[in-house]
Scaffold this motif. Structure first.
Motif, PDB file in Angstrom:
ATOM      1  N   LEU A  19      56.815  36.638  45.939  1.00  0.00           N
ATOM      2  CA  LEU A  19      56.165  37.452  46.958  1.00  0.00           C
ATOM      3  C   LEU A  19      57.152  38.009  47.968  1.00  0.00           C
ATOM      4  CD1 LEU A  19      52.983  35.246  47.508  1.00  0.00           C
ATOM      5  CD2 LEU A  19      53.280  37.220  45.997  1.00  0.00           C
ATOM      6  N   ILE A 142      54.934  34.885  55.592  1.00  0.00           N
ATOM      7  CA  ILE A 142      54.190  34.643  54.361  1.00  0.00           C
ATOM      8  C   ILE A 142      53.990  33.139  54.230  1.00  0.00           C
ATOM      9  CG2 ILE A 142      54.155  34.918  51.857  1.00  0.00           C
ATOM     10  CD1 ILE A 142      56.065  37.288  52.181  1.00  0.00           C
ATOM     11  N   VAL A 184      50.409  36.441  56.531  1.00  0.00           N
ATOM     12  CA  VAL A 184      49.594  36.658  55.336  1.00  0.00           C
ATOM     13  C   VAL A 184      49.494  35.341  54.585  1.00  0.00           C
ATOM     14  CG1 VAL A 184      50.037  39.124  55.115  1.00  0.00           C
ATOM     15  CG2 VAL A 184      51.616  37.509  54.066  1.00  0.00           C
ATOM     16  N   PRO A 186      48.668  34.074  51.060  1.00  0.00           N
ATOM     17  CA  PRO A 186      48.397  34.393  49.659  1.00  0.00           C
ATOM     18  C   PRO A 186      47.714  33.269  48.894  1.00  0.00           C
ATOM     19  CG  PRO A 186      50.718  33.880  49.976  1.00  0.00           C
ATOM     20  CD  PRO A 186      50.098  33.924  51.344  1.00  0.00           C
ATOM     21  N   HIS A 189      49.201  34.649  42.805  1.00  0.00           N
ATOM     22  CA  HIS A 189      49.630  35.968  42.351  1.00  0.00           C
ATOM     23  C   HIS A 189      50.482  35.777  41.093  1.00  0.00           C
ATOM     24  CE1 HIS A 189      48.387  37.029  46.387  1.00  0.00           C
ATOM     25  NE2 HIS A 189      48.540  38.306  46.120  1.00  0.00           N
ATOM     26  N   LEU A 231      50.235  42.095  47.720  1.00  0.00           N
ATOM     27  CA  LEU A 231      50.648  41.403  48.934  1.00  0.00           C
ATOM     28  C   LEU A 231      51.793  42.141  49.613  1.00  0.00           C
ATOM     29  CD1 LEU A 231      50.836  37.800  49.881  1.00  0.00           C
ATOM     30  CD2 LEU A 231      52.998  39.042  49.995  1.00  0.00           C
ATOM     31  N   THR A 234      50.651  44.946  51.703  1.00  0.00           N
ATOM     32  CA  THR A 234      50.026  44.486  52.945  1.00  0.00           C
ATOM     33  C   THR A 234      51.092  44.139  53.984  1.00  0.00           C
ATOM     34  OG1 THR A 234      48.163  43.599  51.679  1.00  0.00           O
ATOM     35  CG2 THR A 234      48.396  42.860  53.953  1.00  0.00           C
ATOM     36  N   ILE A 253      45.029  36.771  51.454  1.00  0.00           N
ATOM     37  CA  ILE A 253      45.143  37.754  50.370  1.00  0.00           C
ATOM     38  C   ILE A 253      44.961  36.968  49.078  1.00  0.00           C
ATOM     39  CG2 ILE A 253      46.566  39.564  49.349  1.00  0.00           C
ATOM     40  CD1 ILE A 253      48.014  39.807  51.980  1.00  0.00           C
TER      41      ILE A 253
END
Length: 262
Positions: A19, A142, A184, A186, A189, A231, A234, A253
Motif C-alpha cells: 500500500l 496508513i 486511512v 485499509p 487489498h 487506497l 485516496t 477503506i
C-alpha cells in the motif's frame, strides 16, 4: 481529476511494496516529486522503476529502517535536500506479527510500538518545519481497520495501532492550520503479501484456485478484495487541496467490512 499537487514533494515510507508503493504511484502520477523508502535495496530499486513508469515528476529511493531514529530523521532530510522542500508525508510500515495475547512477550510489544508509533513520531517531528513552510502541508498515516474493530489473533495490531490514531488526531489539532493530518484504515487489498498467503493456501489444498482463496479474503458487502491503487488514490486525494476541509479523520477503506458505526 486534477488534484492540484503537481510540483509538490512527498516522502512515502515503507513504499517498496504494498500500500505504500501504491500511494507513491498515485502521488507520482499527479506530478508530485516522490521519495520512496524500504529496507531491501533490491526491492526498493524495483519499486523505483515501477513508480517512475507512471511519474511525471522526479522519483528517488531512500533505503532506511523505520525503527532506527537516525534513519527516520535522515529520510526527511534527504527528501528535502533532493526536492528543495517537503509538502506531504505519508507514513506506512509493515504490520506486526499475528498472535494471541498470551503468545506475545515484552519484546514483541516494544518492537511493535517502535515500528508503528515511534516511526510516525520521529517522522512527523522532523517533517513539521518543512511541511508548514509550504502551502498546505499534509500527513497521511496508513494504519489498519483493526483500530475500528479488533481482529482475531492480531493483538499487537489491535492495540498498538490505536496509538497511531491518537497521535494523528493530536497532530491534526496541534499542527493546524498549516498542516492537516488524516489516517486511512485499509482492509485486505491484493498486495504481494496477500498474494503469497493465498498461493500458499492453494498449495496446502485449502482452496481450489487463487481466485477462490482471494474471494475468501474479501468478506465485505462489495464482495471483492481491494485494489491497492484504490487506497493510493485516496491517499493522494487527502494530500491535495481538494480535501482541504478534511482534517483529523480516520477513513476505513475496506469495502464496508468494518461493523463499527463510526
Amino acid at each position: 481529476m486534477d488534484l492540484a499537487i503537481e510540483g509538490n514533494a512527498a516522502l512515502v515510507t515503507a513504499s517498496s511494496s504494498g500500500l505504500g508503493k501504491a500511494s507513491a504511484k498515485a502521488l507520482a502520477r499527479e506530478g508530485v516529486d516522490v521519495a520512496i523508502n524500504g529496507r531491501d535495496e533490491e526491492r526498493l530499486a524495483d519499486a523505483k522503476a515501477e513508480v517512475e513508469d507512471v511519474a511525471t515528476g522526479e522519483v528517488i529511493a531512500l533505503p532506511g529502517d523505520l525503527t532506527d531514529a537516525d534513519d527516520s530523521e535522515r529520510l526527511v532530510e534527504e527528501t528535502v535536500d533532493a526536492f528543495g522542500g517537503l509538502d506531504h508525508l505519508v507514513t506506512s510500515a509493515g504490520g506486526p506479527p499475528s498472535g494471541a495475547f498470551m503468545d506475545t512477550d515484552d519484546e514483541d510489544w516494544q518492537e511493535a510500538y517502535d515500528l508503528l508509533v515511534m516511526s510516525v513520531v520521529r517522522l512527523a517531528r522532523a517533517a513539521k518545519p518543512h511541511l508548514e513552510a509550504g502551502d498546505g502541508g499534509t500527513i497521511v498515516t496508513i494504519t489498519s481497520r483493526s483500530v475500528k474493530e479488533a481482529l482475531d489473533s492480531l493483538v499487537l495490531s489491535n492495540s498498538v495501532r490505536m496509538g497511531v490514531i491518537g497521535l494523528e488526531k493530536t497532530l491534526s489539532k496541534e499542527f493546524a492550520p498549516e498542516i492537516r493530518a488524516n489516517a486511512v484504515l485499509p482492509g485486505p487489498h491484493e498486495t504481494a503479501r496477500i498474494e503469497n498467503l493465498v498461493d500458499a493456501a492453494v498449495e496446502r489444498g485449502e482452496y481450489d484456485s487463487y481466485e477462490a482463496g482471494l474471494n475468501e479474503w474479501a468478506g465485505n458487502p462489495l464482495e471483492r478484495i481491494g485494489d491497492p491503487m484504490e487506497l493510493g488514490d485516496t491517499v493522494a486525494f487527502l494530500s491535495s487541496p481538494l480535501s482541504g476541509f478534511i482534517n483529523g479523520t480516520a477513513i476505513p477503506i475496506d469495502g464496508g467490512a468494518t461493523g463499527a458505526n463510526l
